[in-house]
Design an enzyme around this catalytic site. Structure first.
Site, PDB file in Angstrom:
ATOM      1  N   ASP A 115       0.856  -1.187   0.000  1.00 15.00           N
ATOM      2  CA  ASP A 115       0.000   0.000   0.000  1.00 15.00           C
ATOM      3  C   ASP A 115       0.889   1.233   0.000  1.00 15.00           C
ATOM      4  OD1 ASP A 115      -2.475  -1.338   0.076  1.00 15.00           O
ATOM      5  OD2 ASP A 115      -2.405  -1.517   2.256  1.00 15.00           O
ATOM      6  N   ASP A 133      -7.060  -1.554  -4.470  1.00 15.62           N
ATOM      7  CA  ASP A 133      -8.096  -1.198  -3.497  1.00 15.62           C
ATOM      8  C   ASP A 133      -9.052  -0.163  -4.076  1.00 15.62           C
ATOM      9  OD1 ASP A 133      -6.762  -2.843  -1.661  1.00 15.62           O
ATOM     10  OD2 ASP A 133      -5.647  -1.160  -0.801  1.00 15.62           O
TER      11      ASP A 133
END
Length: 158
Positions: A115, A133
């Protein structure tokens, strides 16, 4: 028509992996670069799911989330075959498919998801996320929108 949707899902996977590859090769874990007053690039690793759910589960979560991603991908491909002509519904599904596969690749390759997109307001940070995401979230929003505006998908043959 199915191939068109699978190509879009593949583009999501490629963009996701390119973004994760770039950040991983230019940042060390935890390194952050302020881009805007409310946005940083910050390399993090998430062994859990959204909001680091089950991140401290001792490794079983990779098998769980990986299995869910595989099962969901198969189901989504079957739905895409059946509803390929329903543009909004199929677009939502292919975004979710691309995102699920992008994060699955990370889980298999690294044991965590990379991330790096970090939004904040002052000292209040939203959990970091990635392109996969974002695709999953946009796909989910499109599914909700389609449920209010589109045809019913449960019984129609598309």
């Amino acid at each position: 028509m199915l191939s068109r949707w699978l190509i879009i899902a593949a583009v999501v996977v490629v963009l996701d992996q390119l973004g994760k590859g770039w950040i991983s090769s230019h940042f060390v874990y935890g390194e952050s670069l302020r881009i805007l007053a409310v946005f940083d690039l910050t390399l993090t690793h998430n062994t859990g799911a959204a909001f680091s759910f089950l991140s401290d589960a001792g490794g079983m979560q990779n098998w769980l989330f990986g299995s869910i991603a595989v099962a969901a991908s198969i189901w989504i491909i079957l739905l895409l075959r059946k509803h390929a002509g329903q543009t909004l519904f199929a677009l939502a599904l292919c975004l979710i498919l691309g995102g699920a596969l992008g994060n699955l690749i990370d889980r298999i390759a690294y044991g965590y998801v990379v991330d790096y997109l970090s939004f904040h307001w002052g000292s209040h940070y939203f959990p970091a996320f990635n392109i996969a995401d974002s695709a999953i979230t946009c796909g989910g929003a499109l599914l909700i929108w389609d449920s209010f505006t589109g045809r019913k998908h449960g019984t129609a043959a598309g």
